[in-house]
Design an enzyme around this catalytic site. Structure first.
Site, PDB file in Angstrom:
ATOM      1  N   ARG A 169     -50.955  -9.850   2.760  1.00 14.48           N
ATOM      2  CA  ARG A 169     -51.821  -9.709   3.814  1.00 14.48           C
ATOM      3  C   ARG A 169     -51.272  -9.791   5.171  1.00 14.48           C
ATOM      4  NH1 ARG A 169     -56.809 -14.162   4.413  1.00 14.48           N
ATOM      5  NH2 ARG A 169     -57.676 -13.443   6.316  1.00 14.48           N
ATOM      6  N   ASP A 173     -57.048 -14.247   0.077  1.00 15.35           N
ATOM      7  CA  ASP A 173     -57.438 -15.453   1.138  1.00 15.35           C
ATOM      8  C   ASP A 173     -57.210 -16.837   0.343  1.00 15.35           C
ATOM      9  OD1 ASP A 173     -58.534 -16.492   3.372  1.00 15.35           O
ATOM     10  OD2 ASP A 173     -60.461 -16.506   2.400  1.00 15.35           O
TER      11      ASP A 173
HETATM   12  P1  ATP Z   1     -63.114 -18.302   6.690  1.00 17.10           P
HETATM   13  O1  ATP Z   1     -62.297 -19.439   7.174  1.00 17.10           O
HETATM   14  O2  ATP Z   1     -64.336 -18.350   7.509  1.00 17.10           O
HETATM   15  O3  ATP Z   1     -63.143 -18.307   5.251  1.00 17.10           O
HETATM   16  P2  ATP Z   1     -60.873 -16.440   6.721  1.00 17.10           P
HETATM   17  O4  ATP Z   1     -60.442 -17.208   5.667  1.00 17.10           O
HETATM   18  O5  ATP Z   1     -60.912 -14.871   6.475  1.00 17.10           O
HETATM   19  O6  ATP Z   1     -62.416 -17.053   7.158  1.00 17.10           O
HETATM   20  P3  ATP Z   1     -58.288 -16.499   7.936  1.00 17.10           P
HETATM   21  O7  ATP Z   1     -58.137 -15.237   8.625  1.00 17.10           O
HETATM   22  O8  ATP Z   1     -57.777 -16.709   6.443  1.00 17.10           O
HETATM   23  O9  ATP Z   1     -59.960 -16.757   7.807  1.00 17.10           O
HETATM   24  O10 ATP Z   1     -57.748 -17.768   8.560  1.00 17.10           O
HETATM   25  C1  ATP Z   1     -58.450 -17.763  10.002  1.00 17.10           C
HETATM   26  C2  ATP Z   1     -57.734 -19.408  10.321  1.00 17.10           C
HETATM   27  O11 ATP Z   1     -58.540 -20.454   9.920  1.00 17.10           O
HETATM   28  C3  ATP Z   1     -56.398 -19.792   9.673  1.00 17.10           C
HETATM   29  O12 ATP Z   1     -55.326 -19.137  10.877  1.00 17.10           O
HETATM   30  C4  ATP Z   1     -56.542 -21.365   9.794  1.00 17.10           C
HETATM   31  O13 ATP Z   1     -55.560 -21.826  10.693  1.00 17.10           O
HETATM   32  C5  ATP Z   1     -57.719 -21.511   9.758  1.00 17.10           C
HETATM   33  N1  ATP Z   1     -58.329 -22.755   9.086  1.00 17.10           N
HETATM   34  C6  ATP Z   1     -59.359 -23.478   9.483  1.00 17.10           C
HETATM   35  N2  ATP Z   1     -59.546 -24.521   8.455  1.00 17.10           N
HETATM   36  C7  ATP Z   1     -58.700 -23.852   7.356  1.00 17.10           C
HETATM   37  C8  ATP Z   1     -58.836 -24.273   6.032  1.00 17.10           C
HETATM   38  N3  ATP Z   1     -59.474 -25.270   5.536  1.00 17.10           N
HETATM   39  N4  ATP Z   1     -58.266 -23.502   5.139  1.00 17.10           N
HETATM   40  C9  ATP Z   1     -57.415 -22.360   5.575  1.00 17.10           C
HETATM   41  N5  ATP Z   1     -57.654 -21.824   6.863  1.00 17.10           N
HETATM   42  C10 ATP Z   1     -58.331 -22.863   7.702  1.00 17.10           C
HETATM   43 MG    MG Z   2     -61.934 -17.638   3.701  1.00 19.19          MG
HETATM   44 MG    MG Z   3     -58.583 -18.143   5.037  1.00 17.34          MG
END
Ligand code: ATP
Ligand code: MG
Ligand code: MG
Length: 160
Positions: free
Chosen positions: A86, A98
């Site tokens: 990823r 993810d």
């Molecule tokens: P979403 O969080 O809406 O599902 P996403 O999973 O696509 O979107 P990512 O690109 O995987 O988003 O992650 C973006 C940021 O979210 C990460 O860099 C991380 O710091 C933050 N984040 C905040 N809370 C969490 C959590 N509970 N689990 C994973 N990542 C988190």
């Molecule tokens: Mg997500």
């Molecule tokens: Mg995520």
């Protein structure tokens, strides 16, 4: 540290999704700091948010025991995402894998880098369905509703 129970949400909508999920689970299950206790069925779901025309997702949830702190668990999840190929991309865009921390014991974390319970957990059928399968009675630490009941509310909102 005594192991605590946490739940991780897993999603994939690129490549061989099933294989990516299986690989992510085996990387997670290192038997030193993370032990997989239970895995939900795989659910095929429609993409929500992000660019139009994305492939369908496969979603699952895993119950783990871990001695990692929430921030170390987040770092491990990101490391596994990278290992599986990823790369940073548009928000909610297609991805090979993810890994999101849904719950970590009964802890509430609200920081810039990490929110636990996952901030959209209670609004997402694609997360609540696999989670309710393996943790139906588990209560959301903020609103105190069970995962089963949150799933029912979410379904009602979507169909009416
Ligand atoms: P979403 O969080 O809406 O599902 P996403 O999973 O696509 O979107 P990512 O690109 O995987 O988003 O992650 C973006 C940021 O979210 C990460 O860099 C991380 O710091 C933050 N984040 C905040 N809370 C969490 C959590 N509970 N689990 C994973 N990542 C988190
Ligand atoms: Mg997500
Ligand atoms: Mg995520």
């Amino acid at each position: 540290m005594i192991p605590v129970t946490s739940y991780v949400g897993i999603g994939s909508n690129l490549g061989t999704k099933r294989t990516a999920i299986a690989s992510a689970l085996s990387y997670l299950d290192d038997r030193r700091s993370i032990w997989i206790e239970r895995v939900s069925s795989l659910y095929e779901t429609l993409p929500q948010g992000g660019p139009k025309g994305q492939p369908l997702y496969l979603n699952a949830a895993a119950k783990i025991s871990t001695t990692l702190t929430p921030f170390d668990l987040l770092a491990r999840c990101k490391e596994i995402e990278r290992k599986l190929g990823r790369r940073p991309a548009v928000r909610w865009g297609p991805r090979i894998i993810d890994l999101d921390i849904l719950l970590y014991d009964t802890l509430i974390v609200m920081s810039k880098r990490l929110t636990i319970p996952h901030v959209l957990l209670h609004t997402r059928t694609f997360v609540l369905q696999p989670l309710a399968e393996i943790a139906g009675r588990k209560k959301h630490p903020v609103c105190a509703q069970s995962m089963r009941s949150l799933l029912r509310s979410c379904n009602r909102l979507q169909y009416h």
